[in-house]
Scaffold this motif. Structure first.
Motif, short mmCIF file in Angstrom:
data_model
loop_
_atom_site.label_atom_id
_atom_site.label_comp_id
_atom_site.label_asym_id
_atom_site.label_seq_id
_atom_site.Cartn_x
_atom_site.Cartn_y
_atom_site.Cartn_z
N LYS A 123 -3.37 -27.93 0.17
CA LYS A 123 -4.80 -28.21 -0.03
C LYS A 123 -5.03 -28.80 -1.43
O LYS A 123 -5.78 -29.77 -1.59
CB LYS A 123 -5.64 -26.93 0.13
CG LYS A 123 -7.07 -27.09 -0.39
CD LYS A 123 -7.88 -25.82 -0.27
CE LYS A 123 -7.38 -24.69 -1.13
NZ LYS A 123 -7.44 -24.92 -2.60
N LEU B 281 -12.07 -32.78 8.59
CA LEU B 281 -10.67 -33.17 8.44
C LEU B 281 -9.83 -31.89 8.44
O LEU B 281 -10.13 -30.95 7.69
CB LEU B 281 -10.53 -33.90 7.10
CG LEU B 281 -9.17 -34.38 6.66
CD1 LEU B 281 -8.63 -35.43 7.63
CD2 LEU B 281 -9.26 -34.98 5.26
N ALA C 211 -4.91 -34.72 9.92
CA ALA C 211 -4.03 -35.44 8.98
C ALA C 211 -2.73 -34.67 8.84
O ALA C 211 -2.76 -33.47 8.58
CB ALA C 211 -4.70 -35.56 7.62
N ALA D 146 -1.13 -35.25 2.96
CA ALA D 146 -2.22 -35.57 2.05
C ALA D 146 -2.54 -37.07 2.05
O ALA D 146 -3.71 -37.47 1.98
CB ALA D 146 -1.88 -35.09 0.65
CO1 B1M Z 1 3.95 -18.32 3.32
N1 B1M Z 1 4.35 -18.69 5.20
N2 B1M Z 1 3.33 -16.54 3.82
N3 B1M Z 1 3.71 -18.05 1.43
N4 B1M Z 1 4.85 -19.92 3.07
C1 B1M Z 1 4.77 -20.05 5.53
C2 B1M Z 1 3.59 -20.94 5.92
C3 B1M Z 1 5.77 -19.78 6.75
C4 B1M Z 1 5.90 -20.98 7.73
C5 B1M Z 1 7.14 -19.41 6.18
C6 B1M Z 1 8.13 -19.02 7.28
O1 B1M Z 1 8.07 -17.94 7.80
N5 B1M Z 1 9.02 -19.88 7.63
C7 B1M Z 1 5.11 -18.55 7.39
C8 B1M Z 1 4.04 -18.82 8.46
C9 B1M Z 1 4.47 -18.31 9.81
C10 B1M Z 1 3.44 -18.63 10.83
O2 B1M Z 1 2.31 -18.24 10.81
N6 B1M Z 1 3.92 -19.40 11.77
C11 B1M Z 1 4.55 -17.86 6.18
C12 B1M Z 1 4.22 -16.47 6.11
C13 B1M Z 1 4.61 -15.65 7.31
C14 B1M Z 1 3.57 -15.89 5.00
C15 B1M Z 1 3.10 -14.43 4.83
C16 B1M Z 1 2.46 -13.80 6.08
C17 B1M Z 1 4.31 -13.61 4.35
C18 B1M Z 1 4.07 -12.13 4.18
O3 B1M Z 1 3.25 -11.70 3.42
N7 B1M Z 1 4.83 -11.40 4.94
C19 B1M Z 1 2.10 -14.55 3.69
C20 B1M Z 1 0.70 -14.92 4.23
C21 B1M Z 1 -0.39 -14.49 3.34
C22 B1M Z 1 -1.70 -15.03 3.85
O4 B1M Z 1 -1.92 -16.24 3.88
N8 B1M Z 1 -2.57 -14.14 4.28
C23 B1M Z 1 2.67 -15.72 2.96
C24 B1M Z 1 2.55 -15.91 1.58
C25 B1M Z 1 3.11 -16.98 0.88
C26 B1M Z 1 3.12 -17.05 -0.64
C27 B1M Z 1 1.86 -16.50 -1.30
C28 B1M Z 1 4.32 -16.29 -1.14
C29 B1M Z 1 3.37 -18.60 -0.85
C30 B1M Z 1 2.07 -19.42 -1.01
C31 B1M Z 1 1.69 -19.69 -2.44
C32 B1M Z 1 0.53 -20.64 -2.53
O5 B1M Z 1 0.24 -21.46 -1.64
N9 B1M Z 1 -0.17 -20.52 -3.63
C33 B1M Z 1 4.00 -19.01 0.47
C34 B1M Z 1 4.72 -20.22 0.68
C35 B1M Z 1 5.01 -21.04 -0.56
C36 B1M Z 1 5.17 -20.65 1.97
C37 B1M Z 1 6.05 -21.86 2.34
C38 B1M Z 1 7.48 -21.49 1.99
C39 B1M Z 1 5.71 -23.19 1.70
C40 B1M Z 1 4.26 -23.66 1.84
C41 B1M Z 1 3.97 -24.82 0.92
O6 B1M Z 1 3.35 -24.65 -0.11
N10 B1M Z 1 4.49 -26.02 1.24
C42 B1M Z 1 5.79 -21.96 3.90
C43 B1M Z 1 6.97 -22.53 4.67
C44 B1M Z 1 6.87 -24.04 4.83
O7 B1M Z 1 5.78 -24.58 4.98
N11 B1M Z 1 7.98 -24.68 4.83
C45 B1M Z 1 5.28 -20.63 4.23
C46 B1M Z 1 4.31 -27.21 0.43
C47 B1M Z 1 2.93 -27.86 0.73
C48 B1M Z 1 2.77 -29.14 -0.07
O8 B1M Z 1 2.91 -28.17 2.10
O9 B1M Z 1 0.86 -26.74 2.50
O10 B1M Z 1 2.22 -27.68 4.44
P1 B1M Z 1 1.70 -27.80 3.07
O11 B1M Z 1 0.80 -29.12 3.01
C49 B1M Z 1 1.23 -30.34 3.58
C50 B1M Z 1 0.68 -30.58 4.98
O12 B1M Z 1 0.64 -29.43 5.76
C51 B1M Z 1 -0.63 -31.25 4.76
O13 B1M Z 1 -0.43 -32.00 3.56
C52 B1M Z 1 0.62 -31.45 2.75
C53 B1M Z 1 1.65 -32.52 2.46
O14 B1M Z 1 1.10 -33.64 1.88
N12 B1M Z 1 -1.86 -30.49 4.59
C54 B1M Z 1 -3.07 -31.09 4.77
C55 B1M Z 1 -2.08 -29.22 4.25
N13 B1M Z 1 -3.37 -28.95 4.21
C56 B1M Z 1 -4.02 -30.09 4.52
C57 B1M Z 1 -5.39 -30.36 4.61
C58 B1M Z 1 -5.76 -31.65 4.98
C59 B1M Z 1 -4.81 -32.64 5.21
C60 B1M Z 1 -3.46 -32.37 5.12
O15 B1M Z 1 -7.03 -32.04 5.07
C61 B1M Z 1 -8.06 -31.15 4.72
#
Ligand code: B1M
Length: 213
Positions: A104, A172, A198, A201
Motif C-alpha cells: 500500500k 481500486l 491492479a 503499484a
Molecule cells: Co504476513 N502474511 N502475516 N506479515 N506477510 C503474508 C501475506 C503470507 C502470504 C505469508 C505466508 O504465509 N506465506 C501470509 C498470508 C496467508 C494468507 O492469508 N493466505 C501471512 C500471514 C499468515 C501473516 C500473519 C497472520 C502471521 C501471524 O501472525 N501468524 C500476520 C497477519 C497479521 C494481520 O494482518 N492481522 C502477518 C504479519 C506480517 C508482518 C507484520 C510480520 C509483516 C508485515 C509488515 C508490514 O507490512 N508492515 C508480514 C510480511 C512482511 C509478509 C510477507 C512475507 C511479505 C508482504 C510484503 O510486504 N510484500 C507476505 C508473503 C508474501 O507476500 N510473499 C506475508 C512486499 C509488498 C511490496 O508486496 O504487499 O503484495 P505486496 O504489494 C504488491 C501487490 O500486492 C500490489 O502492489 C505491490 C507491488 O507493487 N498491491 C496493490 C498491494 N496493495 C495494492 C493496492 C492497490 C494496488 C496494488 O491499489 C489500491
C-alpha cells in the motif's frame, strides 16, 4: 553472490549490512522500481515461502519488512517525479483486520510521485472509518489493499458498506491474496461504482491515470 542475490539476501536475513551500498550500485544500471520489483520482491517472496514452511517466525518476518521499508525509503528520492498539476485525490487503506502495508505504501509513493494527492489512512481500516474519511476528504477514488485471504472477503464487506452509505467512487483494489477474477466476480457485484483490480503499484498508477483522463 551477485548484486541481486546480495539485495535479496538482505531482505531474507532482515539485515541492513551492505544494503545501502548495494542499492547505490544497483541504481547505476536499474530504476528504483526495477530494483523493488526484482531482487527486493524476490527476497520478500522467499521470506513468505520460508515463513509458510515454518522456517521463520513473525519477529523475523518483521525484520525483513523493516529492511524492505528502509530500501524503499532509500530508493524513493531516486524515483521519477512527474511535475504535473494535481490529477486527483485518492484515499488509500489496508482493510480491516490486515496489518500489511508495504505494498500500500508503495502505491502511495508511486501515485504521489505522479501527480496524485494521496490520503493514506493506514492499516486495519474499518469500513465506517473509510466512509467517514470519504465524507471528510471528498476523494476522486478509493484504493484498498489486503494481503490475507480473509482480506479479500473483507473487501467484499467494505464494498457493501460503501454502497449502503451511498458511495460509488471508483474502487481500486490490490494485494497478494486478491485476483482479478475475485475482484470482478465477488467485489464488483456488491458495489455501485467501478471496481478496478491492479496486480501491482505500477498498474495501480496506470488505472489511476486512466480514471483521471
Ligand atoms: Co504476513 N502474511 N502475516 N506479515 N506477510 C503474508 C501475506 C503470507 C502470504 C505469508 C505466508 O504465509 N506465506 C501470509 C498470508 C496467508 C494468507 O492469508 N493466505 C501471512 C500471514 C499468515 C501473516 C500473519 C497472520 C502471521 C501471524 O501472525 N501468524 C500476520 C497477519 C497479521 C494481520 O494482518 N492481522 C502477518 C504479519 C506480517 C508482518 C507484520 C510480520 C509483516 C508485515 C509488515 C508490514 O507490512 N508492515 C508480514 C510480511 C512482511 C509478509 C510477507 C512475507 C511479505 C508482504 C510484503 O510486504 N510484500 C507476505 C508473503 C508474501 O507476500 N510473499 C506475508 C512486499 C509488498 C511490496 O508486496 O504487499 O503484495 P505486496 O504489494 C504488491 C501487490 O500486492 C500490489 O502492489 C505491490 C507491488 O507493487 N498491491 C496493490 C498491494 N496493495 C495494492 C493496492 C492497490 C494496488 C496494488 O491499489 C489500491
Amino acid at each position: 553472490l551477485s548484486l541481486n542475490e546480495r539485495l535479496a539476501r538482505c531482505v531474507v536475513e532482515g539485515s541492513k549490512e551492505g544494503l545501502f551500498d548495494d542499492l547505490a550500485e544497483a541504481l547505476q544500471s536499474a530504476s528504483p522500481i526495477e530494483i523493488i520489483n526484482g531482487p527486493l520482491m524476490a527476497g520478500m517472496d522467499e521470506v513468505g515461502r520460508l515463513f509458510n514452511d515454518n522456517q521463520l517466525i513473525v519477529a523475523e518476518v518483521l525484520q525483513s519488512a523493516e529492511v524492505m521499508k528502509a530500501a524503499v525509503a532509500y530508493l524513493e528520492p531516486h524515483m521519477e517525479k512527474a511535475e504535473t498539476a494535481k490529477k486527483g485525490k485518492i484515499l488509500l487503506a489496508t482493510v480491516k483486520g490486515d496489518v500489511h502495508d508495504i505494498g500500500k505504501n508503495l502505491v502511495e509513493i508511486i501515485l504521489s510521485n505522479n501527480g496524485f494527492e494521496v490520503v493514506n489512512l493506514g492499516i486495519k481500516v474499518a469500513p465506517e472509518v473509510l466512509i467517514e474519511a470519504v465524507r471528510r476528504e471528498e476523494p476522486d477514488a478509493i484504493g484498498l489493499s489486503g494481503l490475507l485471504v480473509k482480506s479479500a472477503q473483507q473487501m467484499v464487506v467494505t464494498a457493501q458498506d460503501l454502497r449502503a452509505a451511498g458511495v460509488s467512487l471508483p474502487l481500486l483494489v490490490g494485494g497478494a491474496a486478491l485476483t482479478a477474477k475475485f475482484a470482478y466476480t465477488r467485489i464488483a457485484p456488491e458495489y455501485e461504482g467501478l471496481v478496478l483490480y491492479a496486480k501491482d503499484a505500477m498498474e495501480g498508477l496506470e488505472i489511476a491515470n486512466r480514471l483521471a483522463d
